[in-house]
Design an enzyme around this catalytic site. Sequence first.
Site, short mmCIF file in Angstrom:
data_model
loop_
_atom_site.label_atom_id
_atom_site.label_comp_id
_atom_site.label_asym_id
_atom_site.label_seq_id
_atom_site.Cartn_x
_atom_site.Cartn_y
_atom_site.Cartn_z
N CYS A 4 0.85 -1.20 0.00
CA CYS A 4 0.00 0.00 0.00
C CYS A 4 0.89 1.25 0.00
O CYS A 4 1.73 1.42 0.89
CB CYS A 4 -0.92 -0.01 1.22
SG CYS A 4 -1.79 1.56 1.44
N ASP A 30 -0.45 16.60 -1.34
CA ASP A 30 -0.75 15.76 -2.50
C ASP A 30 0.30 16.02 -3.58
O ASP A 30 0.69 17.16 -3.84
CB ASP A 30 -2.15 16.07 -3.04
CG ASP A 30 -2.66 14.99 -3.98
OD1 ASP A 30 -3.59 14.27 -3.61
OD2 ASP A 30 -2.10 14.87 -5.11
N HIS A 46 -3.98 0.87 8.41
CA HIS A 46 -4.55 0.67 7.07
C HIS A 46 -6.05 0.38 7.13
O HIS A 46 -6.48 -0.63 7.68
CB HIS A 46 -3.83 -0.50 6.36
CG HIS A 46 -4.35 -0.70 4.96
ND1 HIS A 46 -3.85 0.01 3.89
CD2 HIS A 46 -5.32 -1.50 4.48
CE1 HIS A 46 -4.50 -0.35 2.80
NE2 HIS A 46 -5.41 -1.28 3.13
N ASN A 87 -13.04 10.20 -1.42
CA ASN A 87 -13.51 9.39 -2.53
C ASN A 87 -13.59 7.93 -2.09
O ASN A 87 -12.64 7.41 -1.50
CB ASN A 87 -12.54 9.51 -3.71
CG ASN A 87 -12.53 10.90 -4.31
OD1 ASN A 87 -13.57 11.54 -4.43
ND2 ASN A 87 -11.36 11.39 -4.67
N GLY A 93 -13.73 7.72 -8.15
CA GLY A 93 -12.37 7.96 -8.62
C GLY A 93 -11.29 7.67 -7.59
O GLY A 93 -10.18 8.19 -7.70
N THR A 95 -8.25 6.19 -6.15
CA THR A 95 -7.10 5.53 -6.81
C THR A 95 -6.15 4.90 -5.80
O THR A 95 -5.42 3.98 -6.14
CB THR A 95 -6.32 6.51 -7.68
OG1 THR A 95 -5.87 7.60 -6.87
CG2 THR A 95 -7.16 7.05 -8.83
N HIS A 98 -6.23 3.37 0.58
CA HIS A 98 -5.93 3.60 2.00
C HIS A 98 -6.69 4.89 2.32
O HIS A 98 -6.43 5.93 1.69
CB HIS A 98 -4.41 3.76 2.20
CG HIS A 98 -3.99 4.00 3.62
ND1 HIS A 98 -3.04 3.21 4.26
CD2 HIS A 98 -4.35 4.95 4.52
CE1 HIS A 98 -2.85 3.67 5.48
NE2 HIS A 98 -3.64 4.73 5.66
N HIS A 100 -8.34 8.23 2.96
CA HIS A 100 -7.73 9.57 3.06
C HIS A 100 -8.76 10.65 2.82
O HIS A 100 -9.61 10.53 1.94
CB HIS A 100 -6.57 9.74 2.07
CG HIS A 100 -6.91 9.37 0.65
ND1 HIS A 100 -6.94 8.07 0.21
CD2 HIS A 100 -7.23 10.13 -0.42
CE1 HIS A 100 -7.27 8.05 -1.07
NE2 HIS A 100 -7.46 9.30 -1.48
N HIS A 102 -9.05 14.42 1.44
CA HIS A 102 -8.40 15.51 0.74
C HIS A 102 -8.84 16.81 1.43
O HIS A 102 -10.03 16.99 1.67
CB HIS A 102 -8.87 15.61 -0.72
CG HIS A 102 -8.55 14.41 -1.57
ND1 HIS A 102 -7.53 14.41 -2.50
CD2 HIS A 102 -9.12 13.19 -1.65
CE1 HIS A 102 -7.50 13.24 -3.11
NE2 HIS A 102 -8.45 12.48 -2.62
P1 AMP Z 1 -7.93 9.41 -4.58
O1 AMP Z 1 -8.12 9.59 -6.07
O2 AMP Z 1 -9.03 10.01 -3.76
O3 AMP Z 1 -7.66 7.97 -4.25
O4 AMP Z 1 -6.66 10.27 -4.22
C1 AMP Z 1 -5.36 9.78 -4.25
C2 AMP Z 1 -4.47 10.98 -4.22
O5 AMP Z 1 -3.15 10.56 -3.88
C3 AMP Z 1 -4.35 11.70 -5.57
O6 AMP Z 1 -4.79 13.05 -5.42
C4 AMP Z 1 -2.87 11.62 -5.91
O7 AMP Z 1 -2.37 12.78 -6.51
C5 AMP Z 1 -2.25 11.39 -4.53
N1 AMP Z 1 -0.96 10.72 -4.53
C6 AMP Z 1 -0.60 9.62 -5.23
N2 AMP Z 1 0.67 9.29 -4.94
C7 AMP Z 1 1.12 10.20 -4.03
C8 AMP Z 1 2.35 10.38 -3.36
N3 AMP Z 1 3.40 9.57 -3.54
N4 AMP Z 1 2.46 11.43 -2.50
C9 AMP Z 1 1.42 12.27 -2.31
N5 AMP Z 1 0.22 12.13 -2.92
C10 AMP Z 1 0.07 11.12 -3.77
ZN ZN Z 2 -2.35 1.38 3.62
#
Ligand code: AMP
Ligand code: ZN
Length: 114
Positions: A4, A30, A46, A87, A93, A95, A98, A100, A102
Amino acid sequence: MDNCLFCRIVKKEIPSSIVYEDDLILGFKDIQPQAPVHVLLIPKVHISSMNEIKEEHGKIIAHLTSVIPQVAEKMGIKDSGYRVVLNCGKDAGQTVFHLHYHILGGKTLETQFG
Ligand code: AMP
Ligand code: ZN
């Protein structure tokens, strides 16, 4: 979880720009900011998505949520305003699986939700 991304950020195996940290949670910038301020706030434990939140996570979720205004203040957006986005799943969306929040701000944000 070994594979993860955000667990690896918690373990400092992958660098991040940390703006808040305590025993339970981590806040970092981010990597692809969608606003002048774009912070991700995560539990260190996690939890893969909103769908996996159980009653037993109540304390951590309450703590995670209560730290949002502290992060907003530190980033200088507490008074100007900010948006909190979570999300969950494919259609939203998500991605990184884990949990989080925003935290977005630093400009007038679009009002459209989808
Ligand atoms: P989500 O689409 O809600 O799952 O948001 C995932 C977020 O993680 C996206 O806004 C990405 O830009 C961000 N992200 C992905 N990899 C990293 C990283 N290594 N450091 C900081 N943010 C990241
Ligand atoms: Zn995790």
